[in-house]
Design an enzyme around this catalytic site. Structure first.
Site, short mmCIF file in Angstrom:
data_model
loop_
_atom_site.label_atom_id
_atom_site.label_comp_id
_atom_site.label_asym_id
_atom_site.label_seq_id
_atom_site.Cartn_x
_atom_site.Cartn_y
_atom_site.Cartn_z
CG ASN A 116 -1.94 -1.12 1.18
OD1 ASN A 116 -2.00 -1.88 0.22
ND2 ASN A 116 -2.72 -1.25 2.25
CE LYS A 296 -10.53 19.26 -48.03
NZ LYS A 296 -11.41 18.34 -47.29
CD GLU A 303 -8.99 18.06 -38.99
OE1 GLU A 303 -9.06 16.83 -39.20
OE2 GLU A 303 -9.40 18.91 -39.79
CE LYS A 338 -0.61 0.76 -10.10
NZ LYS A 338 -1.47 1.26 -8.99
#
Length: 488
Positions: A116, A296, A303, A338
């Site tokens: 812990n 294009k 983006e 995590k």
């Protein structure tokens, strides 16, 4: 083998089945903590030796074994043979491998600590290191913007509020605006360093499972080595330390703020790259085309940076949501932190790297910007401020210039400089006469040909004087200061 049993199996007895084992393991992602886990274990063992809970011989064996394990993971990464899902996490995998190599001294390493406090410590120092990494990436992006500012110092462009033309600026000043925004991100990252501030001052290692230990450990030894505020240990609370993920929240928040700033920049440049604007050019390698429309040139990288901001926002919300319902003390829910922290870091790190590459390739398109600089009355505020220098109150000057703009539009003129001196004085006389009557004196305010020195975008940017302004000497001072700060 006994060394491959769970750390808690003596109590539960029955081995976990395959479904449960797969469900609870975290080694598939927390293996990334291996350097921090090993560094913490070496520091912990050093402390145990100093307080005579293990021998110097034990310490030597532990350190040698851990360094050998670290070298192997450096070499093999996630494919290291010691990463075994049945051992659940990085802590048990390392400890198990150590015990297999050095025997009994390896079984002493966990004296006075729990997984812990161990994981809370590992995560805290991983965040400190990762904050340094992000800080360096932010600095690289700042340098790219500063280089763009320097090569754009002679380009004048409109600024925008409400996406409407506002005042003229040096193009480089807008580049420096992103540098300033990123500087605040660096300050947030700095506050995540142990020992810097209240958010990161407490060292979790030594707090144990929740209540500390009856063994005579000295937590200050580890805390001082990793620059935590060890002087504050007497007022720390072991119950809170093992359950706190405040530093993780602060880290993901810092990542979210970086993402927000990158997203705003990306949106700005996506607009600038449209045919309607045409203000910015970036390298073709950071664009894509269309599977159907061959003409294009799409700003896909920008983006994606804009879109991935939403993912980091989601990470922050996910972490806060996990924590909101937890009682104090460690709960297994915290294992999920995590995944979130690593994901936020990975996203932001890659976006910063891409952003720096794009900016380094970019240039403002002077040929597209210049022809429309007289559109939108960008010099209106400059004219109002010129009138202030003639003794006209600003609110009156504001009204005069508004009237002049309306007159230009009515007469089909697109620039204030197309008006004559007589036209200026006519409107000034009409606007100030009422004020003069109230004051009981005749207004003598008139403008001459020098009014044209404050008109036109190029003239305006030369007149800026206030610190931080987007042209003239203030811009040059900003550029110099940032270059000095980043040692360019």
């Amino acid at each position: 083998m006994a060394s491959e049993q769970k750390s808690w199996q003596a109590r539960i007895g029955e081995a976990t089945d395959a479904i449960a084992q797969s469900f609870v393991e975290s080694i598939s992602y927390d293996w990334r903590l291996y350097k921090h886990d090993i560094a913490g274990s070496i520091a912990h063992a050093t402390m145990l030796a100093k307080v005579k809970l293990i021998t110097d011989a034990d310490l030597g064996a532990i350190v040698a074994g851990l360094k050998q394990i670290e070298a192997e993971i450096d070499r093999d990464g996630p494919k290291w043979a010691g990463f075994k899902p049945e051992l659940e996490d990085i802590h048990m995998c390392v400890e198990s491998a150590l015990t297999e190599r050095i025997g009994e001294p390896g079984r002493k390493l966990h004296t006075g600590r729990s997984r812990n406090d161990q994981v809370a410590f590992d995560l805290a120092i991983w965040i400190a290191d990762s904050s340094h990494d992000l800080d360096r990436a932010v600095s690289d992006l700042q340098r790219a913007f500063i280089a763009l500012a320097e090569r754009s110092r002679d380009i004048v462009m409109p600024s925008f509020t409400h996406l409407q033309r506002a005042q003229p600026i040096v193009a480089g000043a807008e580049a420096l605006a992103w540098v300033s925004m990123l500087f605040r991100d660096q300050n947030r990252l700095l506050r995540l360093q142990p020992g810097f501030g209240e958010g990161a001052e407490d060292c979790p290692l030594g707090a144990g499972a929740i209540a500390g230990t009856s063994l005579p450990i000295d937590r200050s030894i580890v805390a001082e080595e990793f620059t935590f505020h060890w002087e504050s240990l007497s007022r720390t609370n072991s119950i809170e330390l093992t359950a706190s993920r405040d530093v993780a929240c602060d880290f993901v928040y810092a990542c979210a703020m970086i993402s927000q700033h990158l997203s705003r920049w990306a949106e700005q440049w996506i607009i600038y790259m449209t045919t309607e604007f045409g203000f910015i050019k970036i390298a073709d390698r950071y664009t894509t085309s269309s599977s159907m429309m061959p003409q294009k040139r799409n700003p896909d990288m920008l983006e994606l940076i804009r879109g991935r901001c939403g993912n980091v926002y989601g990470d922050l919300f996910a972490l806060m949501t996990i924590l909101k319902g937890l009682p104090i003390g460690y709960n297994r829910d915290l294992q999920e932190d995590k995944r979130i922290v690593f994901r936020a870091y990975d996203t932001v790190s890659s976006c910063l790297t891409m952003a720096a590459a794009i900016v380094n390739s970019a240039s403002y398109d002077k040929e597209r910007i210049e022809p429309t600089l007289d559109r939108g009355f960008l010099d209106a505020t400059s004219l109002a401020e010129y009138l202030v220098t003639k003794g006209i109150p600003f609110r009156t000057a504001h009204h005069i210039v508004g009237t002049l703009v309306a007159r230009c539009e009515k007469e089909g003129k697109h620039a204030l400089s197309q008006l004559s001196v007589e036209a200026f004085n006519e409107v000034i006389d009409a606007s100030t006469s009422a004020q003069s009557q109230i004051a009981n004196h005749k207004s003598q305010i008139q403008v001459t040909d020098d009014v044209y020195t404050c008109l036109g975008a190029h003239n305006v940017v030369k007149r800026y004087q206030s610190a931080g302004a987007a042209g003239g000497k203030p811009f040059e001072e900003q550029l110099k200061a940032w270059k000095e700060r980043l040692e360019i």
